[in-house]
Scaffold this active site. Structure first.
Site, PDB file in Angstrom:
ATOM      1  N   GLY A  13       0.863  -1.641  -0.069  1.00  0.00           N
ATOM      2  CA  GLY A  13      -0.087  -0.026   0.449  1.00  0.00           C
ATOM      3  C   GLY A  13       0.572   1.502   0.700  1.00  0.00           C
ATOM      4  N   SER A  14       1.628   1.407  -0.542  1.00  0.00           N
ATOM      5  CA  SER A  14       2.554   2.304  -0.361  1.00  0.00           C
ATOM      6  C   SER A  14       1.722   3.830  -1.705  1.00  0.00           C
ATOM      7  CB  SER A  14       3.876   2.476  -0.716  1.00  0.00           C
ATOM      8  OG  SER A  14       4.689   1.740  -2.503  1.00  0.00           O
ATOM      9  N   ASN A  15       2.153   3.458  -2.875  1.00  0.00           N
ATOM     10  CA  ASN A  15       0.933   4.517  -3.924  1.00  0.00           C
ATOM     11  C   ASN A  15      -0.295   4.737  -2.927  1.00  0.00           C
ATOM     12  OD1 ASN A  15       2.428   3.589  -6.337  1.00  0.00           O
ATOM     13  ND2 ASN A  15       2.423   2.414  -6.094  1.00  0.00           N
ATOM     14  N   LYS A  66     -14.308 -17.353  -7.918  1.00  0.00           N
ATOM     15  CA  LYS A  66     -14.141 -16.408  -8.098  1.00  0.00           C
ATOM     16  C   LYS A  66     -15.323 -15.058  -9.057  1.00  0.00           C
ATOM     17  CE  LYS A  66     -11.225 -12.806 -10.872  1.00  0.00           C
ATOM     18  NZ  LYS A  66     -11.024 -12.275 -11.793  1.00  0.00           N
ATOM     19  N   MET A  91      -4.054  -7.189  -7.092  1.00  0.00           N
ATOM     20  CA  MET A  91      -3.119  -8.049  -7.482  1.00  0.00           C
ATOM     21  C   MET A  91      -3.505  -9.234  -7.782  1.00  0.00           C
ATOM     22  SD  MET A  91      -0.637  -6.816  -6.990  1.00  0.00           S
ATOM     23  CE  MET A  91       0.203  -8.200  -7.839  1.00  0.00           C
ATOM     24  N   ARG A  92      -5.429  -8.556  -8.542  1.00  0.00           N
ATOM     25  CA  ARG A  92      -6.285  -9.803  -8.984  1.00  0.00           C
ATOM     26  C   ARG A  92      -6.840  -8.932 -10.255  1.00  0.00           C
ATOM     27  NH1 ARG A  92      -7.272 -14.076  -5.996  1.00  0.00           N
ATOM     28  NH2 ARG A  92      -6.485 -13.174  -3.886  1.00  0.00           N
ATOM     29  N   ASN A 108      -5.446   2.674 -13.367  1.00  0.00           N
ATOM     30  CA  ASN A 108      -4.068   1.772 -12.165  1.00  0.00           C
ATOM     31  C   ASN A 108      -2.859   2.529 -12.597  1.00  0.00           C
ATOM     32  OD1 ASN A 108      -3.522  -1.212 -11.496  1.00  0.00           O
ATOM     33  ND2 ASN A 108      -2.859  -1.687 -13.659  1.00  0.00           N
ATOM     34  N   HIS A 110       1.180   0.671 -13.559  1.00  0.00           N
ATOM     35  CA  HIS A 110       1.754  -0.328 -13.286  1.00  0.00           C
ATOM     36  C   HIS A 110       3.353   0.173 -13.726  1.00  0.00           C
ATOM     37  CE1 HIS A 110       2.590  -4.161 -15.438  1.00  0.00           C
ATOM     38  NE2 HIS A 110       3.094  -3.819 -16.583  1.00  0.00           N
TER      39      HIS A 110
HETATM   40  C1  GRF Z   1       3.387  -0.653  -7.340  1.00  0.00           C
HETATM   41  O1  GRF Z   1       4.339  -1.206  -8.047  1.00  0.00           O
HETATM   42  C2  GRF Z   1       2.316  -1.164  -8.669  1.00  0.00           C
HETATM   43  O2  GRF Z   1       3.043  -0.168  -9.491  1.00  0.00           O
HETATM   44  C3  GRF Z   1       2.053  -2.665  -8.677  1.00  0.00           C
HETATM   45  O3  GRF Z   1       2.217  -3.200  -7.576  1.00  0.00           O
HETATM   46  C4  GRF Z   1       2.699  -2.770  -6.698  1.00  0.00           C
HETATM   47  C5  GRF Z   1       2.096  -1.935  -5.352  1.00  0.00           C
HETATM   48  O4  GRF Z   1       3.146  -1.293  -4.384  1.00  0.00           O
HETATM   49  N1  GRF Z   1       0.668  -2.120  -9.390  1.00  0.00           N
HETATM   50  P1  GRF Z   1       2.243  -0.456  -3.373  1.00  0.00           P
HETATM   51  O5  GRF Z   1       1.986  -2.045  -2.842  1.00  0.00           O
HETATM   52  O6  GRF Z   1       1.458   0.534  -3.286  1.00  0.00           O
HETATM   53  O7  GRF Z   1       3.358  -0.431  -2.862  1.00  0.00           O
END
Ligand code: GRF
Length: 201
Positions: A13-15, A66, A91-92, A108, A110
């Site tokens: 969850g750093s983003n 699912k 992640m899905r 999203n 990426h």
């Molecule tokens: C990031 O590298 C993002 O680009 C990808 O998954 C990772 C998530 O990192 N989709 P975080 O959970 O936001 O730290």
């Protein structure tokens, strides 16, 4: 008017944190109405709690299929009345029903310069391919994986002695700037989509 945004995350969850901080700083004119996660162990949950963001856990492992999971996810998403859903390390692969319910309302991030290196481990793919420039992409989500209209990209050099981890770290620094910026543009109604081209007004 402030937009309502909801975040979907599965892990660290750093983003998500970068988005929370940009909202708190007043940079993104929005309120974060929910963190939705498929993973009850996601560290993102702690980040949400610290920021006072309501947490909705839809534990993937607790559903028989699912399809059942996606039904619950769709119902939870509809309840948020969100203007935008942010996939921050979710992640899905989202199912068609969810994508169709929120056209041009899901973004999203990426960790590669799309359209190169889609799917998992974008940074590893970049190192193994031998590209000299890598980066991240924020894009709208459509039916095809990592394929929707591109909002913003940032690039970083790939250095001689890089491995997957060192490159991922350098890209992540840019992710934390790029994602809040793209979300800000959305929330300021400055993104126009023409086919697959995103115009920034
Ligand atoms: C990031 O590298 C993002 O680009 C990808 O998954 C990772 C998530 O990192 N989709 P975080 O959970 O936001 O730290």
């Amino acid at each position: 008017m402030k937009k309502r945004i909801a975040v979907l995350a599965s892990g660290r969850g750093s983003n998500f944190q970068a988005v929370i901080e940009a909202i708190a700083a007043g940079t993104i004119p929005a309120m974060c109405v929910a963190l939705i996660t498929d993973n009850p162990k996601a560290y993102a949950i702690e980040r949400a709690e610290n920021a006072g963001v309501p947490v909705i856990v839809i534990d993937y492992a607790s559903f028989p299929s699912k399809a059942e999971y996606e039904k619950a996810l769709l119902a939870a998403m509809k309840k948020q009345k969100a203007h935008l859903f942010v996939l921050a390390g979710y992640m899905r692969i989202l199912g068609r029903a969810v994508i169709h319910a929120f056209p041009e309302k899901i973004v999203n991030i990426h960790p590669a310069l799309l359209p190169s290196f889609t799917g998992l481990h974008g940074q590893r793919q970049a190192v193994q391919y031998g590209v000299k420039v890598a980066g991240c992409t924020v894009h709208f989500v459509d039916e095809n994986l990592d394929c929707g209209p591109i909002i913003l990209q940032k690039c970083v050099p790939v250095l001689e002695d890089d491995d997957e981890d060192s490159l991922a770290e350098r890209i992540l620094v840019e992710e934390h700037k790029c994602f809040p910026e793209a979300i800000r543009l959305f929330c300021e109604d400055r993104l126009g989509i023409e086919g697959r081209i995103v115009r920034i007004r």
